[in-house]
Every structure is written in structure tokens, then in C-alpha cells.
Write an enzyme that holds these catalytic residues in place. Structure first.
Site, PDB file in Angstrom:
ATOM      1  N   ASN A 203      -1.161   1.981   3.783  1.00 21.45           N
ATOM      2  CA  ASN A 203      -0.836   3.007   4.790  1.00 21.45           C
ATOM      3  C   ASN A 203      -2.097   3.536   5.492  1.00 21.45           C
ATOM      4  OD1 ASN A 203       1.776   3.781   2.680  1.00 21.45           O
ATOM      5  ND2 ASN A 203       2.197   3.505   4.846  1.00 21.45           N
TER       6      ASN A 203
ATOM      7  N   LYS B 238      10.182  -2.555  10.873  1.00 22.17           N
ATOM      8  CA  LYS B 238      11.009  -1.369  10.597  1.00 22.17           C
ATOM      9  C   LYS B 238      11.673  -0.999  11.918  1.00 22.17           C
ATOM     10  CE  LYS B 238       8.136   0.808   7.032  1.00 22.17           C
ATOM     11  NZ  LYS B 238       7.057   1.795   6.842  1.00 22.17           N
TER      12      LYS B 238
ATOM     13  N   GLY C 158      11.120  -0.346   4.697  1.00 21.10           N
ATOM     14  CA  GLY C 158      12.069   0.731   4.433  1.00 21.10           C
ATOM     15  C   GLY C 158      11.419   2.077   4.692  1.00 21.10           C
TER      16      GLY C 158
ATOM     17  N   ASP D  34       0.234  -1.961  -0.352  1.00 24.32           N
ATOM     18  CA  ASP D  34       0.360  -1.247   0.928  1.00 24.32           C
ATOM     19  C   ASP D  34      -0.600  -0.063   0.936  1.00 24.32           C
ATOM     20  OD1 ASP D  34       1.142  -0.019   3.265  1.00 24.32           O
ATOM     21  OD2 ASP D  34       3.126   0.572   2.551  1.00 24.32           O
TER      22      ASP D  34
ATOM     23  N   LYS E 252       6.076  -4.032  -4.633  1.00 26.88           N
ATOM     24  CA  LYS E 252       4.985  -3.593  -3.736  1.00 26.88           C
ATOM     25  C   LYS E 252       4.437  -2.304  -4.319  1.00 26.88           C
ATOM     26  CE  LYS E 252       5.327  -0.981   0.616  1.00 26.88           C
ATOM     27  NZ  LYS E 252       5.774  -1.012   2.017  1.00 26.88           N
TER      28      LYS E 252
ATOM     29  N   SER F 295       9.395  -0.639  -3.594  1.00 31.42           N
ATOM     30  CA  SER F 295       8.099  -0.065  -3.265  1.00 31.42           C
ATOM     31  C   SER F 295       7.775   1.017  -4.287  1.00 31.42           C
ATOM     32  CB  SER F 295       8.164   0.526  -1.857  1.00 31.42           C
ATOM     33  OG  SER F 295       6.999   1.257  -1.568  1.00 31.42           O
TER      34      SER F 295
ATOM     35  N   ASP G 209       2.076  -2.901   9.680  1.00 37.32           N
ATOM     36  CA  ASP G 209       3.268  -2.055   9.691  1.00 37.32           C
ATOM     37  C   ASP G 209       3.076  -1.029  10.815  1.00 37.32           C
ATOM     38  OD1 ASP G 209       5.231  -0.131   9.220  1.00 37.32           O
ATOM     39  OD2 ASP G 209       4.565   0.432   7.231  1.00 37.32           O
TER      40      ASP G 209
ATOM     41  N   LYS H 135       1.717   0.974  -3.746  1.00 37.29           N
ATOM     42  CA  LYS H 135       0.880   1.706  -2.803  1.00 37.29           C
ATOM     43  C   LYS H 135      -0.534   1.727  -3.350  1.00 37.29           C
ATOM     44  CE  LYS H 135       4.101   3.059   0.046  1.00 37.29           C
ATOM     45  NZ  LYS H 135       4.048   2.798   1.496  1.00 37.29           N
TER      46      LYS H 135
HETATM   47  O1  NPG Z   1      12.102   1.387   0.039  1.00 38.60           O
HETATM   48  O2  NPG Z   1      12.654   2.678   1.683  1.00 38.60           O
HETATM   49  C1  NPG Z   1      11.836   2.230   0.874  1.00 38.60           C
HETATM   50  C2  NPG Z   1      10.410   2.773   0.934  1.00 38.60           C
HETATM   51  C3  NPG Z   1       9.417   1.756   1.321  1.00 38.60           C
HETATM   52  O3  NPG Z   1       7.165   2.299   0.828  1.00 38.60           O
HETATM   53  C4  NPG Z   1       8.084   2.378   1.606  1.00 38.60           C
HETATM   54  N1  NPG Z   1       7.959   3.011   2.761  1.00 38.60           N
HETATM   55  O4  NPG Z   1       4.795   3.013   4.311  1.00 38.60           O
HETATM   56  O5  NPG Z   1       6.351   1.568   4.201  1.00 38.60           O
HETATM   57  C5  NPG Z   1       5.919   2.694   3.964  1.00 38.60           C
HETATM   58  C6  NPG Z   1       6.773   3.687   3.191  1.00 38.60           C
HETATM   59  C7  NPG Z   1       7.168   4.928   3.939  1.00 38.60           C
HETATM   60  C8  NPG Z   1       8.253   5.627   3.558  1.00 38.60           C
HETATM   61  C9  NPG Z   1       6.479   5.391   5.012  1.00 38.60           C
HETATM   62  C10 NPG Z   1       8.675   6.767   4.228  1.00 38.60           C
HETATM   63  C11 NPG Z   1       6.896   6.535   5.663  1.00 38.60           C
HETATM   64  C12 NPG Z   1       7.994   7.221   5.276  1.00 38.60           C
END
Ligand code: NPG
Length: 367
Positions: A190, A262, A290, A188, A161, A135, A238, A163
């Protein structure tokens, strides 16, 4: 079993590089580890809350508070605690799924270590390694993005991926397609957009993305369904999917064709498996998300992602994508995959010296 104590340890782990999403930039992660004891047996869990309630309403200090005052006492006073009973024992307390997941992890880890069984075996994993996706946060410039993604592709990551957020949507995607051709690519948001941005998001249909993740607000299920009808690219939810019930509703409404699972977000690995089973039965794809986990959660996620319904690469990168020093022996990505932990429990145990060095706050409940 009857638990003797539950200990919360909060660690400070600087990130290798800042990680920018639509809700802000993180430079450090302060994960809360859970250590449960029963006699001389120990089990480890990890809470995936962040310092601030920006991804969801949960955050670190609230997690520590709810675990200390409500969740841990409920487990410590129960006579028979097993991974299968944790969620029922904690059910009276609303929400706080990440905290509940962390406690369930620790109990499950202890149980599996006692039985000398791996999480992969317990969950019914059908693979010994899983494809590793990475990511990539929002970058300052398109050139920076191309350089960063180029580095990950060179390292062998199986899927990229990125953001996206308002002002960082089509241009970065177009640049990556131009530069790297038909690599497995997804985006992604969010929750950074509204239905009024449908035309903007529809432009992404030209780039053959694997999916667009969580474009709208987390409780906009009906609007995600409306958006999906306007797009060719599959939508993936998500933040919206907080339980198997929420997953069933979103699938029935046509709001999601793919689900990012998750375990922290849905209250634990057992609920994560229920969502996997439901998705598999209804033809919906899943992949494992993740939350910048340490080696504990990272290894557990890889075991989950080895179930047969996980049809897309997960955000399961090597430890070194985020941390110079992981608290367990590092989880490594090689040849585009991460190997699934085969030893007892969820993961390797924390390295005592490293754990000591990284821990800045501890709290003992019971014991
Ligand atoms: O590889 O652990 C990883 C990170 C993946 O982008 C990632 N996580 O929105 O999915 C998400 C984001 C995230 C990370 C969201 C930490 C919230 C806290």
C-alpha cells in the site's frame, strides 16, 4: 430508463478482527449502499470508500456529498440512464471514481434484474466459481501471523496475501515460507516504500512470491518501472491504476506485470472489463482486489473475476472473513473457491431486517 430516486444508506459493520495495513487499523467498516428506483424496480450498488482518505483521496463523507450534490442529480435529470451511459453522464465531474462506480453498479443491477440476467452472464464470465484468496493484515508478532495464516490455510483459502510495511517485510515472509512451504503467497505494501528501499525489497526475490503489490507511491509510475528492472518478482499495481488509460501507460512503461483490478478504484465494472481486455491483449496478468465489500460488492467481484483474463486468485474471501453478519445472505468460501452469483443482478438483495438494523444514516435524493 428514467430514474425516480437514488437513496444512500450508510451501514455500520464491525469487523470480526481488526485489519491493519500500512495506513492504519480498521475495526469497523461503514459502507455506503446505493438504492436506485425506477417505478417499482430496485437496483443496489456499493461505494467502497473508507472513513478517511488514507487509501486514496476519496472518503465516505466526500462520497456522500458528491453523490448528493452532483452525481445523483446528473442521473436523475437525464432522460435515458443505462449502465452504458452512466459514466458519460458523470464524466464532467472530475475524480470520485468510487462514487461513480457505486452509482453505475446500482443502475446496472436494476437493468439486469429487469432483464432477468446475471452480472456473470452480462460480463461474459467463463467460470462458475473463482479461487478465493485472503488478505491478512499486519499482526503484532510473527507467531500471531503464523497462527492466523495457518487458520486460513486450514479453512481452504487458495492464496495468502500479507500486508507489509517498513519493519514488517522479510521476517514475516521468511516465517511463512518456513512454516508452510510453497503456498501461493504475495505481499502488499500500500505505497509504504520509496525507491531508496529497493535493496530491502530485492531481498524478497529469494522467497518466490507471486507478486509484490504497490510498493511505491501511487503516482510513481516511472519509479515502479525502475524498481521492476531491479527485481525478479513481478510488481503489481493497485492504487496507481485508476483507469484503462493509466493501465495502458503503466504497461507501456514496464511499471507493472500484473494488475489488481478493483472496480471501485477505476470507476466501475465496465471500466474494469476494459482493463481486463487490455491486460489480456498485452500479456499482463490480472486479479480482482477487494475493499472489504459487503455481499453486494463481493458477489459482483466474483462475477468479474470469472472472466478469462483473471489468471490469479483474487481477494474474494467469504463474508465471514470480515463480518459476523453480512447485509445479504453470506458469500461463502468452500474448497478454496467462491461460487459466482447466477441469479439476476449483481448479487442477492439485502435482507430487509438486517439492512434496517445496520443502517445508521440515510439520504433520499429525488423521489
Ligand atoms: O478482502 O476485501 C478484502 C480486503 C483486501 O487487503 C485488501 N484490501 O489495499 O487492497 C487493499 C486493501 C484495502 C481495503 C484498501 C480497504 C483500502 C480499503
Amino acid at each position: 430508463m428514467k430514474l425516480d430516486s437514488i437513496e444512500l444508506l450508510q451501514l455500520r459493520m464491525p469487523l470480526v478482527t481488526p485489519f491493519t495495513t500500512s495506513f492504519g487499523t480498521q475495526t469497523v467498516r461503514e459502507p455506503i449502499l446505493i438504492r436506485v428506483r425506477c417505478g417499482n424496480l430496485v437496483g443496489w450498488g456499493e461505494c467502497v470508500t473508507m472513513a478517511e482518505p488514507l487509501y486514496s483521496s476519496e472518503y465516505d463523507d466526500a462520497a456522500i456529498d458528491v453523490m448528493r450534490r452532483f452525481l445523483a442529480p446528473a442521473l436523475l435529470t437525464a432522460d435515458n440512464v443505462t449502465a452504458r451511459t452512466v459514466s458519460a453522464l458523470l464524466e464532467p465531474f472530475k475524480g470520485h471514481r468510487m462514487s461513480k462506480a457505486a452509482l453505475e453498479m446500482a443502475v446496472l443491477d436494476l437493468e439486469l434484474r429487469t432483464r432477468n440476467q446475471s452480472l456473470a452472464d452480462y460480463l461474459g464470465a467463463t467460470r462458475t466459481s473463482v479461487p478465493s484468496g485472503v488478505s491478512v493484515g499486519v499482526q503484532d508478532t510473527i507467531d500471531d501471523l503464523v497462527t492466523v495464516v495457518g487458520g486460513y490455510l486450514e479453512a481452504g483459502y487458495a492464496r495468502i496475501k500479507i500486508k507489509i510495511r517498513p519493519g514488517w517485510v522479510e521476517e514475516p515472509v521468511a516465517a511463512l515460507r518456513r512454516e508452510f512451504g510453497s503456498i501461493p503467497l504475495q505481499v502488499d505494501a500500500n505505497s509504504a516504500f520509496s525507491l531508496a528501499d529497493a535493496a530491502l525489497l530485492r531481498r524478497l526475490d529469494d522467497y518466490d512470491l507471486l507478486l509484490i503489490e504497490q510498493p511505491l507511491y501511487d503516482d510513481d509510475i516511472r519509479q515502479h518501472a525502475a524498481l521492476q528492472r531491479m527485481l525478479r518478482t513481478p510488481l503489481c499495481l493497485d492504487e496507481s491504476i485508476v483507469s484503462a488509460r493509466a493501465a495502458a501507460d503503466a504497461i507501456a512503461l514496464g511499471a507493472t506485470r500484473i494488475i489488481n483490478i478493483k472496480p471501485g478504484r477505476v470507476g466501475g465494472y465496465l471500466e474494469a472489463v476494459r482493463i481486463h481486455d487490455l491486460a489480456r491483449a498485452t500479456g499482463v496478468g490480472v486479479w480482482c482486489g477487494g475493499m472489504l465489500e459487503t455481499g453486494i460488492g463481493r458477489a459482483a467481484n466474483a462475477a468479474l473475476a470469472a472472466l478469462p483474463g483473471f489468471t490469479l486468485p483474487g481477494d474474494i474471501s467469504g463474508s465471514d472473513r470480515f463480518y459476523r453478519q453480512d447485509v445479504t445472505p453470506p458469500v461463502r468460501m468452500h474448497d478454496g473457491v467462491v461460487d459466482v452469483h447466477q441469479g439476476p443482478g449483481l448479487s442477492d438483495e439485502p435482507i430487509p431486517d438486517v439492512l434496517k438494523e445496520l443502517t445508521f444514516r440515510t439520504e433520499m435524493i429525488g423521489g
